[in-house]
Structure formats: C-alpha cells, structure tokens
Motif scaffolding. Structure first.
Motif, mmCIF file in Angstrom:
data_model
loop_
_atom_site.group_PDB
_atom_site.id
_atom_site.type_symbol
_atom_site.label_atom_id
_atom_site.label_comp_id
_atom_site.label_asym_id
_atom_site.label_seq_id
_atom_site.Cartn_x
_atom_site.Cartn_y
_atom_site.Cartn_z
ATOM 1 N N MET A 80 -10.235 0.001 56.114
ATOM 2 C CA MET A 80 -10.986 1.242 56.065
ATOM 3 C C MET A 80 -12.467 0.911 55.895
ATOM 4 O O MET A 80 -12.814 0.010 55.161
ATOM 5 N N SER A 81 -13.292 1.654 56.515
ATOM 6 C CA SER A 81 -14.718 1.418 56.407
ATOM 7 C C SER A 81 -15.336 2.314 55.345
ATOM 8 O O SER A 81 -14.743 3.292 54.927
ATOM 9 N N GLU A 82 -16.521 1.963 54.948
ATOM 10 C CA GLU A 82 -17.255 2.760 53.972
ATOM 11 C C GLU A 82 -17.652 4.094 54.599
ATOM 12 O O GLU A 82 -17.627 4.254 55.812
ATOM 13 N N VAL A 83 -18.038 5.039 53.751
ATOM 14 C CA VAL A 83 -18.502 6.328 54.246
ATOM 15 C C VAL A 83 -19.766 6.119 55.049
ATOM 16 O O VAL A 83 -20.686 5.425 54.623
ATOM 17 N N ASP A 84 -19.812 6.676 56.221
ATOM 18 C CA ASP A 84 -21.002 6.660 57.057
ATOM 19 C C ASP A 84 -21.530 8.086 57.077
ATOM 20 O O ASP A 84 -20.958 8.932 57.753
ATOM 21 N N PRO A 85 -22.579 8.379 56.301
ATOM 22 C CA PRO A 85 -23.069 9.759 56.236
ATOM 23 C C PRO A 85 -23.364 10.375 57.590
ATOM 24 O O PRO A 85 -23.281 11.575 57.748
ATOM 25 N N GLY A 86 -23.637 9.568 58.597
ATOM 26 C CA GLY A 86 -23.878 10.112 59.928
ATOM 27 C C GLY A 86 -22.616 10.635 60.592
ATOM 28 O O GLY A 86 -22.683 11.481 61.469
ATOM 29 N N ASN A 87 -21.449 10.147 60.178
ATOM 30 C CA ASN A 87 -20.184 10.561 60.790
ATOM 31 C C ASN A 87 -19.314 11.386 59.853
ATOM 32 O O ASN A 87 -18.210 11.753 60.217
ATOM 33 N N ALA A 88 -19.776 11.668 58.664
ATOM 34 C CA ALA A 88 -18.969 12.396 57.692
ATOM 35 C C ALA A 88 -19.312 13.878 57.717
ATOM 36 O O ALA A 88 -20.362 14.285 58.207
ATOM 37 N N ASP A 89 -18.397 14.677 57.186
ATOM 38 C CA ASP A 89 -18.684 16.095 56.997
ATOM 39 C C ASP A 89 -19.684 16.187 55.860
ATOM 40 O O ASP A 89 -19.518 15.555 54.834
ATOM 41 N N ARG A 90 -20.696 16.998 56.021
ATOM 42 C CA ARG A 90 -21.737 17.068 55.005
ATOM 43 C C ARG A 90 -21.830 18.488 54.480
ATOM 44 O O ARG A 90 -21.963 19.430 55.245
ATOM 45 N N VAL A 91 -21.775 18.610 53.181
ATOM 46 C CA VAL A 91 -21.906 19.904 52.533
ATOM 47 C C VAL A 91 -23.329 19.966 51.995
ATOM 48 O O VAL A 91 -23.717 19.145 51.179
ATOM 49 N N GLU A 92 -24.122 20.910 52.475
ATOM 50 C CA GLU A 92 -25.512 20.998 52.065
ATOM 51 C C GLU A 92 -25.708 22.142 51.102
ATOM 52 O O GLU A 92 -26.179 23.192 51.460
ATOM 53 N N CYS A 126 -4.273 5.997 39.463
ATOM 54 C CA CYS A 126 -5.535 5.382 39.874
ATOM 55 C C CYS A 126 -5.275 3.907 40.176
ATOM 56 O O CYS A 126 -4.506 3.255 39.475
ATOM 57 N N ARG A 127 -5.910 3.412 41.217
ATOM 58 C CA ARG A 127 -5.820 2.004 41.591
ATOM 59 C C ARG A 127 -7.234 1.458 41.730
ATOM 60 O O ARG A 127 -8.178 2.193 42.010
ATOM 61 N N ASP A 128 -7.355 0.143 41.568
ATOM 62 C CA ASP A 128 -8.669 -0.496 41.638
ATOM 63 C C ASP A 128 -9.179 -0.678 43.056
ATOM 64 O O ASP A 128 -10.383 -0.690 43.291
ATOM 65 N N THR A 129 -8.258 -0.847 44.015
ATOM 66 C CA THR A 129 -8.672 -1.106 45.396
ATOM 67 C C THR A 129 -7.912 -0.190 46.349
ATOM 68 O O THR A 129 -6.832 0.311 46.026
ATOM 69 N N LEU A 130 -8.467 -0.036 47.528
ATOM 70 C CA LEU A 130 -7.813 0.760 48.563
ATOM 71 C C LEU A 130 -6.492 0.118 48.978
ATOM 72 O O LEU A 130 -5.491 0.814 49.165
ATOM 73 N N ASP A 131 -6.464 -1.199 49.096
ATOM 74 C CA ASP A 131 -5.213 -1.885 49.472
ATOM 75 C C ASP A 131 -4.101 -1.597 48.462
ATOM 76 O O ASP A 131 -2.967 -1.337 48.860
ATOM 77 N N GLU A 132 -4.432 -1.619 47.161
ATOM 78 C CA GLU A 132 -3.416 -1.317 46.142
ATOM 79 C C GLU A 132 -2.926 0.123 46.268
ATOM 80 O O GLU A 132 -1.745 0.393 46.125
#
Length: 125
Positions: free
Chosen positions: A1-13, A115-121
C-alpha cells in the motif's frame, strides 16, 4: 500500500482538513487517512467506514498520519465496528498515535477495536 497522496485523495475542505484514500487489498478495504478527524469532517470519515460488500467484510484504517481525533471520530469507529461485526467482519486500526490510543482506552473501545503496529500485521487474518 502506498502513502496518502493528497493529489489523489478525497479532500474535505472544512476548517480542519482530512485526506482519505481508499484501496482494496485481497478482499480488504484499506482506508488511509491523514489530518484531523473531528466534527467538521465526520460525514466523510463515516462514509469511508461503510461495510464493503461480500462475506466477512474487513476494513483496515491506516491512521499513521492522523494527528487528532475527537469524540465524533470515536463514535464513527464504534458504529463501524458494530456494522462490520454484525456482517461477520472486522475493523482494525494501524498505528494510531499514543494520544488516540489513550483516548480509546479511556472510552474503553480499545477492548474491542484491534490496533496493529503495521499495515502488514493488520492485513493478516
């Protein structure tokens, strides 16, 4: 999984910003968040937590970049947990901050929302 890319995410203003990115990973909806979860963006947050179709629906919230969450966010987590549980699924959080974990503990929802420490977990069965 990639990090959030604000250019491609839904944005609540609204006064505080929240970026939401949704993706599928092996039958699991992964929701990556960045910013603040509060009263002003509660509807967008709740919409991101809807139960995905299919048997044993799973939602994983990557909260590594969430800097704040108030009681409306906690209520949305409880509602999502109940809906997923009723559908035979589950909700897991990835790396919430110490402040968010402490608040979850005070309210008592850390007893039933994992809650988990990592996305893989979090993606493991």
């Amino acid at each position: 999984m990639s990090e959030v890319d604000p250019g491609n995410a839904d944005r609540v203003e609204e006064p505080e910003e929240l970026w939401i990115s949704r993706a599928g990973d092996g039958g699991v909806r992964v929701v990556t968040l960045a910013g603040e979860i509060d009263y002003h963006n509660r509807a967008a947050f709740a919409a991101a937590l809807t139960v995905p179709p299919g048997p044993r629906p799973r939602v994983v919230l990557d909260m590594r970049r969430v800097s704040f969450m108030d009681s409306t966010g906690l209520n949305a987590l409880i509602t999502a947990h109940r809906a997923l549980d009723a559908a035979g699924g589950r909700l897991r959080l990835v790396a919430p901050t110490d402040m968010i974990k402490r608040t979850m503990g005070i309210v008592g929802i850390d007893a039933f929302i994992e809650c988990r420490d990592t996305l893989d977990e979090a993606l493991k069965e």
